[in-house]
Design an enzyme around this catalytic site. Structure first.
Site, mmCIF file in Angstrom:
data_model
loop_
_atom_site.group_PDB
_atom_site.id
_atom_site.type_symbol
_atom_site.label_atom_id
_atom_site.label_comp_id
_atom_site.label_asym_id
_atom_site.label_seq_id
_atom_site.Cartn_x
_atom_site.Cartn_y
_atom_site.Cartn_z
ATOM 1 N N HIS A 1 -7.412 2.349 -4.602
ATOM 2 C CA HIS A 1 -7.302 2.699 -6.020
ATOM 3 C C HIS A 1 -5.970 2.205 -6.582
ATOM 4 O O HIS A 1 -4.913 2.498 -6.005
ATOM 5 C CB HIS A 1 -7.428 4.219 -6.182
ATOM 6 C CG HIS A 1 -7.433 4.638 -7.611
ATOM 7 N ND1 HIS A 1 -8.389 4.202 -8.496
ATOM 8 C CD2 HIS A 1 -6.576 5.405 -8.317
ATOM 9 C CE1 HIS A 1 -8.119 4.705 -9.693
ATOM 10 N NE2 HIS A 1 -7.031 5.432 -9.610
ATOM 11 N N GLU B 1 -2.147 -4.229 -3.306
ATOM 12 C CA GLU B 1 -3.467 -3.798 -2.814
ATOM 13 C C GLU B 1 -3.897 -4.597 -1.584
ATOM 14 O O GLU B 1 -4.416 -4.030 -0.617
ATOM 15 C CB GLU B 1 -4.530 -3.986 -3.904
ATOM 16 C CG GLU B 1 -4.467 -2.980 -5.002
ATOM 17 C CD GLU B 1 -5.683 -3.057 -5.906
ATOM 18 O OE1 GLU B 1 -6.289 -2.020 -6.148
ATOM 19 O OE2 GLU B 1 -6.026 -4.172 -6.375
ATOM 20 N N GLY C 1 -13.696 -9.646 -5.274
ATOM 21 C CA GLY C 1 -13.623 -9.566 -3.810
ATOM 22 C C GLY C 1 -12.311 -10.068 -3.224
ATOM 23 O O GLY C 1 -12.267 -10.452 -2.051
ATOM 24 N N ASP D 1 -11.553 9.462 -6.719
ATOM 25 C CA ASP D 1 -10.135 9.127 -6.492
ATOM 26 C C ASP D 1 -9.279 10.328 -6.110
ATOM 27 O O ASP D 1 -8.059 10.335 -6.335
ATOM 28 C CB ASP D 1 -9.534 8.400 -7.717
ATOM 29 C CG ASP D 1 -10.284 7.112 -8.034
ATOM 30 O OD1 ASP D 1 -10.748 6.458 -7.085
ATOM 31 O OD2 ASP D 1 -10.416 6.777 -9.211
HETATM 32 C C1 GRF Z 1 -9.060 -3.579 -7.384
HETATM 33 O O1 GRF Z 1 -7.993 -3.495 -8.295
HETATM 34 C C2 GRF Z 1 -9.482 -2.209 -6.932
HETATM 35 O O2 GRF Z 1 -8.432 -1.336 -6.717
HETATM 36 C C3 GRF Z 1 -10.276 -1.791 -8.148
HETATM 37 O O3 GRF Z 1 -11.058 -2.924 -8.427
HETATM 38 C C4 GRF Z 1 -10.300 -4.077 -8.098
HETATM 39 C C5 GRF Z 1 -11.151 -4.950 -7.213
HETATM 40 O O4 GRF Z 1 -10.601 -6.211 -7.025
HETATM 41 N N1 GRF Z 1 -10.943 -0.559 -7.982
HETATM 42 P P1 GRF Z 1 -11.287 -7.255 -6.054
HETATM 43 O O5 GRF Z 1 -12.758 -7.309 -6.380
HETATM 44 O O6 GRF Z 1 -11.053 -6.797 -4.642
HETATM 45 O O7 GRF Z 1 -10.597 -8.554 -6.338
#
Ligand code: GRF
Length: 200
Positions: free
Chosen positions: A114, A183, A13, A154
């Site tokens: 993604h 991200e 998360g 995706d």
């Molecule tokens: C992220 O890298 C997202 O892109 C992938 O899963 C990961 C989740 O990370 N699909 P978090 O749970 O938000 O730390």
């Protein structure tokens, strides 16, 4: 009224945390009205509770044990989420593929994060696969995208794309950290962008 956001998670998360922080610092205008996890053990649920957000744990296993279908799970989940009347649904590390039946319940308001560039490393373990491809000399960079969700995994229209370099000296951990940092920024920008579009 601030836009109503539902966030779906499956794990740590950290991206949920980035959204919570952005709302708290007023970088993002919105309110998280529900955090859903398909996993009871997801640390993201703790983050949500600490932030005083409502949570829902919705595991697929109970459906499977009762002999129910994946579509039944998706439709019940959609029904629950609808009760919260969301303006935006963010898949932030949600590890289930959502069926067309689920997507049909919502009108183009679902985005996904993604950790790869469009059409590269779709599906799971994208960072590891990019790292291996780099080591073999097949690629020189990877990236992150935020895209609209369609039934093809995706493959929805990208809202934001950012390239991430891979360095010769990178360990897999280094690359993961660099990607996650991008991200955390891009998911907030993506949320903002689609909320602006929906407001127009
Ligand atoms: C992220 O890298 C997202 O892109 C992938 O899963 C990961 C989740 O990370 N699909 P978090 O749970 O938000 O730390």
């Amino acid at each position: 009224m601030a836009p109503r956001i539902v966030v779906l998670i499956s794990g740590n998360g950290s991206n949920l945390q980035a959204i919570i922080d952005a709302i708290n610092s007023k970088t993002l205008e919105g309110q998280i009205v529900l955090v859903v996890s398909n996993k009871k053990s997801a640390f993201g649920l703790t983050r949500a509770t600490q932030a005083g957000l409502p949570t829902l744990t919705f595991p697929l296993k109970q459906y499977k044990d009762l002999g129910k279908t994946r579509i039944e799970y998706d439709l019940d989940l959609a029904k629950k989420i609808k009760e919260y009347n969301p303006n935006l649904i963010i898949l932030a590390g949600w590890m289930h593929i959502l069926s067309e039946e689920f997507l049909k319940c919502f009108d183009d308001i679902i985005i996904n994060l993604h950790p790869a560039l469009p059409n590269q490393f779709d599906g799971t373990n994208s960072i590891e696969r990019a790292y291996e491809a780099f080591k073999k000399g097949d690629i020189t960079k990877t990236g992150v995208m935020v895209h609209k969700v369609i039934p093809d995994v995706d493959k929805g229209e990208p809202l934001l794309i950012e390239e991430v370099p891979i360095l010769e000296t990178d360990s897999l951990d280094d690359l993961e950290t660099r990607i996650h940092n991008v991200e955390h920024r891009l998911i907030v920008q993506g949320a903002k962008k689609i909320l602006d579009e929906l407001n127009r």
